[in-house]
Design a protein around this motif. Structure first.
Motif, PDB file in Angstrom:
ATOM      1  N   VAL A  41       0.841  -1.197   0.000  1.00 19.63           N
ATOM      2  CA  VAL A  41       0.000   0.000   0.000  1.00 19.63           C
ATOM      3  C   VAL A  41       0.878   1.250   0.000  1.00 19.63           C
ATOM      4  N   VAL A  42       1.881   1.263   0.883  1.00 17.29           N
ATOM      5  CA  VAL A  42       2.791   2.405   0.984  1.00 17.29           C
ATOM      6  C   VAL A  42       3.510   2.633  -0.347  1.00 17.29           C
ATOM      7  N   ALA A  48       2.513  10.357  -3.878  1.00 17.91           N
ATOM      8  CA  ALA A  48       1.437  11.349  -3.854  1.00 17.91           C
ATOM      9  C   ALA A  48       1.167  11.933  -2.467  1.00 17.91           C
ATOM     10  N   VAL A  49       1.998  11.552  -1.477  1.00 17.17           N
ATOM     11  CA  VAL A  49       1.854  12.087  -0.124  1.00 17.17           C
ATOM     12  C   VAL A  49       3.219  12.604   0.332  1.00 17.17           C
ATOM     13  N   SER A  50       3.251  13.346   1.444  1.00 11.54           N
ATOM     14  CA  SER A  50       4.531  13.856   1.953  1.00 11.54           C
ATOM     15  C   SER A  50       5.372  12.764   2.592  1.00 11.54           C
ATOM     16  N   ASN A  51       4.708  11.884   3.343  1.00 15.83           N
ATOM     17  CA  ASN A  51       5.432  10.817   4.036  1.00 15.83           C
ATOM     18  C   ASN A  51       4.460   9.685   4.313  1.00 15.83           C
ATOM     19  N   MET A  52       4.947   8.448   4.231  1.00 14.07           N
ATOM     20  CA  MET A  52       4.096   7.298   4.503  1.00 14.07           C
ATOM     21  C   MET A  52       4.977   6.104   4.796  1.00 14.07           C
ATOM     22  N   PHE A  53       4.683   5.406   5.903  1.00 19.71           N
ATOM     23  CA  PHE A  53       5.482   4.240   6.269  1.00 19.71           C
ATOM     24  C   PHE A  53       4.686   3.354   7.217  1.00 19.71           C
ATOM     25  N   VAL A  54       5.031   2.069   7.222  1.00 17.45           N
ATOM     26  CA  VAL A  54       4.400   1.119   8.134  1.00 17.45           C
ATOM     27  C   VAL A  54       4.927   1.403   9.539  1.00 17.45           C
ATOM     28  N   ILE A  67      -0.371   1.995   9.386  1.00 10.73           N
ATOM     29  CA  ILE A  67       0.392   2.799   8.446  1.00 10.73           C
ATOM     30  C   ILE A  67       0.289   4.258   8.870  1.00 10.73           C
ATOM     31  N   ASN A  68       1.432   4.916   8.963  1.00 10.56           N
ATOM     32  CA  ASN A  68       1.459   6.352   9.236  1.00 10.56           C
ATOM     33  C   ASN A  68       1.519   7.083   7.907  1.00 10.56           C
ATOM     34  N   VAL A  69       0.705   8.128   7.779  1.00 10.47           N
ATOM     35  CA  VAL A  69       0.720   8.917   6.553  1.00 10.47           C
ATOM     36  C   VAL A  69       0.641  10.395   6.892  1.00 10.47           C
ATOM     37  N   GLU A  70       1.464  11.163   6.199  1.00 16.73           N
ATOM     38  CA  GLU A  70       1.380  12.617   6.277  1.00 16.73           C
ATOM     39  C   GLU A  70       1.020  13.109   4.883  1.00 16.73           C
ATOM     40  N   THR A  71      -0.105  13.800   4.798  1.00 13.45           N
ATOM     41  CA  THR A  71      -0.557  14.300   3.494  1.00 13.45           C
ATOM     42  C   THR A  71       0.272  15.512   3.087  1.00 13.45           C
ATOM     43  N   ARG A  72       0.112  15.921   1.847  1.00 15.65           N
ATOM     44  CA  ARG A  72       0.824  17.108   1.373  1.00 15.65           C
ATOM     45  C   ARG A  72       0.344  18.372   2.073  1.00 15.65           C
ATOM     46  N   GLU A  73      -0.819  18.287   2.713  1.00 19.61           N
ATOM     47  CA  GLU A  73      -1.311  19.420   3.508  1.00 19.61           C
ATOM     48  C   GLU A  73      -0.699  19.424   4.911  1.00 19.61           C
ATOM     49  N   ARG A  74       0.197  18.474   5.189  1.00 16.27           N
ATOM     50  CA  ARG A  74       0.887  18.313   6.470  1.00 16.27           C
ATOM     51  C   ARG A  74      -0.004  17.782   7.578  1.00 16.27           C
ATOM     52  N   TYR A  91      -5.167  10.829  14.669  1.00 15.32           N
ATOM     53  CA  TYR A  91      -4.708  12.002  13.923  1.00 15.32           C
ATOM     54  C   TYR A  91      -3.265  12.348  14.277  1.00 15.32           C
ATOM     55  N   ASP A  92      -2.438  11.322  14.392  1.00 12.52           N
ATOM     56  CA  ASP A  92      -1.003  11.474  14.593  1.00 12.52           C
ATOM     57  C   ASP A  92      -0.346  10.130  14.303  1.00 12.52           C
ATOM     58  N   PHE A  93       0.970  10.126  14.160  1.00 16.68           N
ATOM     59  CA  PHE A  93       1.691   8.885  13.893  1.00 16.68           C
ATOM     60  C   PHE A  93       1.656   7.966  15.110  1.00 16.68           C
ATOM     61  N   ASP A  94       1.653   6.664  14.846  1.00 17.44           N
ATOM     62  CA  ASP A  94       1.817   5.629  15.879  1.00 17.44           C
ATOM     63  C   ASP A  94       0.847   5.751  17.049  1.00 17.44           C
TER      64      ASP A  94
END
Length: 140
Positions: A41-42, A48-54, A67-74, A91-94
């Motif tokens: 998936v990542v 297409a996103v700023s950051n994404m990782f398992v 999965i942690n994801v940071e959109t381009r809108e931060r 609404y935050d990582f981990d």
């Protein structure tokens, strides 16, 4: 699909799974490791996103991965991946928030599409470029 060494016709009829059980549409050879699924998936949408990782801190199992994801809108999200699909669990990582009752999305595309207009634009542009490249290839 995994290769098996035995002919299904040789299996005994009393395998323990009844037709009307919870396993009716379950095929034993299709059990997925959700961590592998999450990595796929990542890799699919990272561009297409700023950051994404398992997630390395939340537990992955056969039936769930995070999965942690940071959109381009931060905006940051923690996503839960299960057989039911993907959903935002914090609404935050981990993080996971049991009070959040967010809907499941069948695909990462539809989930990100609902969260991030910038994702939609980047993904749409990439699709357009690919289509134009295919068109050029077919004309040459």
């Amino acid at each position: 699909r995994m290769e098996t060494d035995c002919n299904p016709m040789e299996l005994p009829d009393n395998t323990g799974f009844e037709e009307d059980s919870d396993y009716g549409d379950f095929e034993g050879t299709d059990v997925k490791d959700m961590r592998l699924e999450a990595e796929a998936v990542v890799n699919d949408v990272l561009f297409a996103v700023s950051n994404m990782f398992v997630s390395k801190t939340l537990p992955c199992a056969e039936d769930v991965a995070y999965i942690n994801v940071e959109t381009r809108e931060r905006n940051r999200y923690c996503l839960e991946l299960t057989e039911a699909g993907l959903r935002v669990v914090a609404y935050d990582f981990d993080q996971t928030d049991d009070r959040l009752q967010t809907p499941y999305h069948e695909t990462v595309y539809s989930l990100l599409d609902s969260l991030s207009p910038a994702y939609r634009e980047v993904f749409g542009n990439a699709l357009l470029q690919r289509l134009e490249a295919l068109k050029r290839e077919s004309q040459s």
